[in-house]
Design a protein around this motif. Structure first.
Motif, mmCIF file in Angstrom:
data_model
loop_
_atom_site.group_PDB
_atom_site.id
_atom_site.type_symbol
_atom_site.label_atom_id
_atom_site.label_comp_id
_atom_site.label_asym_id
_atom_site.label_seq_id
_atom_site.Cartn_x
_atom_site.Cartn_y
_atom_site.Cartn_z
ATOM 1 N N SER A 167 25.622 -11.291 -23.194
ATOM 2 C CA SER A 167 25.006 -11.997 -22.007
ATOM 3 C C SER A 167 26.225 -11.783 -20.965
ATOM 4 N N GLY B 222 27.980 -14.379 -20.159
ATOM 5 C CA GLY B 222 29.072 -15.367 -20.356
ATOM 6 C C GLY B 222 30.034 -14.561 -21.336
ATOM 7 N N ARG C 286 33.944 -13.761 -21.630
ATOM 8 C CA ARG C 286 34.894 -14.125 -22.935
ATOM 9 C C ARG C 286 35.382 -12.902 -23.455
ATOM 10 N N THR D 155 34.093 -17.534 -12.684
ATOM 11 C CA THR D 155 32.916 -18.200 -13.022
ATOM 12 C C THR D 155 31.836 -17.670 -12.352
ATOM 13 N N LEU E 172 27.732 -17.205 -13.449
ATOM 14 C CA LEU E 172 27.720 -17.852 -14.587
ATOM 15 C C LEU E 172 27.062 -19.363 -14.486
ATOM 16 N N ASP E 173 26.202 -19.935 -15.421
ATOM 17 C CA ASP E 173 25.566 -21.079 -15.358
ATOM 18 C C ASP E 173 26.677 -22.252 -15.140
ATOM 19 N N MET F 215 28.329 -22.887 -18.875
ATOM 20 C CA MET F 215 29.242 -21.589 -19.165
ATOM 21 C C MET F 215 30.658 -21.900 -18.243
ATOM 22 N N SER F 216 30.209 -21.984 -17.037
ATOM 23 C CA SER F 216 31.443 -21.876 -16.042
ATOM 24 C C SER F 216 32.388 -23.008 -16.631
ATOM 25 N N VAL G 246 32.874 -24.054 -19.600
ATOM 26 C CA VAL G 246 33.472 -23.499 -20.854
ATOM 27 C C VAL G 246 34.525 -22.516 -20.616
#
Lengths: 248, 260
Positions: free
Chosen positions: A138, A140, A144, A164, A167-168, A171-172, A174
């Motif tokens: 995905s 995200g 990573r 970010t 990203l949602d 997730m942003s 995170v």
């Protein structure tokens, strides 16, 4: 320390960087904010030699970027690209360990894989994804993995280009936390390009506002809201009225 | 259109052509120089030899077999007009080995390999993978271009040998199965007629076309514009340039090797 002195860069008649002067102290996390197309990414790419400035000099720890041995110089850097920029043809672990499989930082295959899995763990990914290909992950997860690649060789300086974007919000958050943790943990100098104010608040010690090819304001994150700078105020409040011209 | 405008347009076209030729020449020089300079990325070279060479064998083989078979039928049909049907083995051999084998290989790898390289590298550029390579202290010319170009130079002659052999085999099959040729006589005629120079010229053409096909793919891929349109445009231009260059260089090599 990274020191930009009078950096200018134009693409045909588009004068992206008109006269950028900026200092990023060693161990500091600097966020460069500004609207889309203001030259934030161009500024970072001039340090890495991906774009050559028309004039001006960039000094990293007392060494002029243009006079340094390029490969050795780049070994000090890690970069998280906006879209991840993972190599489609390589599995995840080889992406992370790319630098560990060639050049002066070359390790044995087993050691490189081991470091790769350790770095993947550091960014919250399990060893089960090591043999997957980037296309199977995905957005995200790709971010990573890209972050794991950026820190694979424990660089001294890390650049984050729009970490970010796409990203949602969860997730942003995170990714922002991960970046902050890593920057503090490794004690690296970090430059983050973003227009996401949540990222700025989570990641940065210092903030610089780039607009119209120049740094319009630079100061500590805590002073951002009371900067008294009309460009910064318009940007952080996201209003259409102000010195930054908007198209409607 | 006024004369001045025509001259001006011609001048612009000529300048553009010279600039492009210069850029491609410099690119080719750089790519070839990296073949002799470390690091060599052996794994990348092997992987590209497999992709460009081994995986092209089916399409090259089938194309050559059918072309050799069709050539035999045409020569038989044409030769029968003046009682010269017995020259089928010789003409098939010379036609396939000197011209059709290399040209078919060139055009097939331009279609299969050039397009694929251009699309892959252009996508890598669009998605910042090339920038990522540089930041990871890896030169894209060494890591991406050199292994592909070297693989093209190595596999071109091998593919040409495959095409030559299967093209002659196609002619043999049709001639012996439907045109009434004796298999032993057909093989003997072919072997006796072909010279080492014919085969060598075929291999030289193969290496040249392998170089052109991979070089064009790399050049247009790395110099593509951004976006999906840029990738499409790079792919199209690379195949066009490779095909035209292959045919032009084929003519020059034929003139040089067989008429000098």
């Amino acid at each position: 320390m990274i020191h930009f002195k009078n950096i200018k860069k134009s693409f045909d008649n588009n004068h992206v960087l008109r006269d950028v002067n900026l200092e990023v102290a060693r161990g500091q996390s600097m966020a460069i904010i500004g609207g889309s197309g203001t030259g934030k990414s161009v500024l970072i790419k001039t340090v890495l030699g991906l774009i050559k400035p028309d004039s001006g000099i960039i000094i990293v720890d007392g060494i002029d970027v243009n006079k340094s041995t390029h490969d050795q110089f780049l070994e000090r850097f890690g970069m998280l690209f906006q879209g991840g920029a993972l190599f489609d043809s390589l599995p995840v672990w080889k992406n992370v360990a790319f630098r560990l499989q060639r050049g002066s930082q070359k390790r044995s295959k087993d050691e490189a894989r081991e470091i790769s899995i350790k770095k993947l763990r550091r960014v919250g990914l399990g060893p089960e994804i090591a043999d997957k290909y980037p296309a199977e992950l995905s957005g995200g997860m790709q971010k990573r993995v890209s972050l794991a690649r950026a820190i694979a060789t424990d660089p001294e300086i890390i650049f984050f280009d729009e970490p970010t974007t796409g990203l949602d919000p969860i997730m942003s958050s995170v990714i922002n936390e991960l970046i902050r943790e890593i920057v503090v943990e490794l004690g690296v100098t970090a430059m983050t390009i973003t227009h996401d104010m949540t990222s700025v608040m989570a990641i940065a010690d210092q903030v610089a506002m780039l607009h119209d090819g120049k740094i319009q304001w630079c100061g500590s994150r805590s002073k951002l809201k009371d900067s008294g700078n009309s460009y910064v105020n318009q940007f952080i409040h996201g209003t259409a009225k102000g010195p930054i011209k908007t198209l409607r | 259109m006024t004369l001045a405008k025509i001259v001006s347009e011609l001048g612009r076209f000529l300048i553009q052509f010279l600039v492009s030729t210069g850029k491609v020449s410099i690119f080719a020089g750089q790519a070839l120089s990296y073949i002799f300079r470390p690091p060599f990325y052996l794994r990348e070279i092997i992987s590209n030899v497999f992709n460009i060479g081994y995986l092209s064998i089916p399409v090259v083989g089938l194309t050559a077999t059918f072309t050799g078979a069709a050539l035999a039928l045409q020569i038989y049909s044409g030769g029968s007009r003046f009682n010269a049907t017995e020259v089928v083995p010789q003409i098939v051999a010379i036609g396939m080995v000197r011209e059709l084998g290399p040209v078919l290989v060139g055009l097939m790898i331009a279609a299969r390999v050039t397009s694929s390289i251009a699309a892959e590298l252009a996508t890598m550029k669009v998605t910042e993978q090339l920038d990522a390579l540089i930041t990871l202290s890896t030169n894209p010319m060494k890591y991406l271009v050199m292994p592909r170009v070297l693989a093209g130079i190595i596999t071109g002659p091998i593919l040409v040998l495959v095409a030559d052999s299967l093209g002659v085999f196609g002619g043999f099959l049709v001639s012996t199965q439907s045109l009434g040729f004796n298999p032993n006589n057909y093989i003997l005629s072919t072997v006796h007629f072909l010279t080492a120079a014919d085969i060598l010229s075929s291999l030289v053409k193969g290496a040249s076309f392998g170089l052109i096909a991979t070089l064009m793919g790399c050049y247009y891929g790395l110099n593509s514009n951004h976006g999906a349109q840029g990738v499409g445009s790079a792919t199209k231009s690379s195949v066009q340039a490779a095909a035209v260059l292959i045919l032009a260089i084929n003519f020059l090599l034929t003139a040089l090797l067989f008429t000098a």
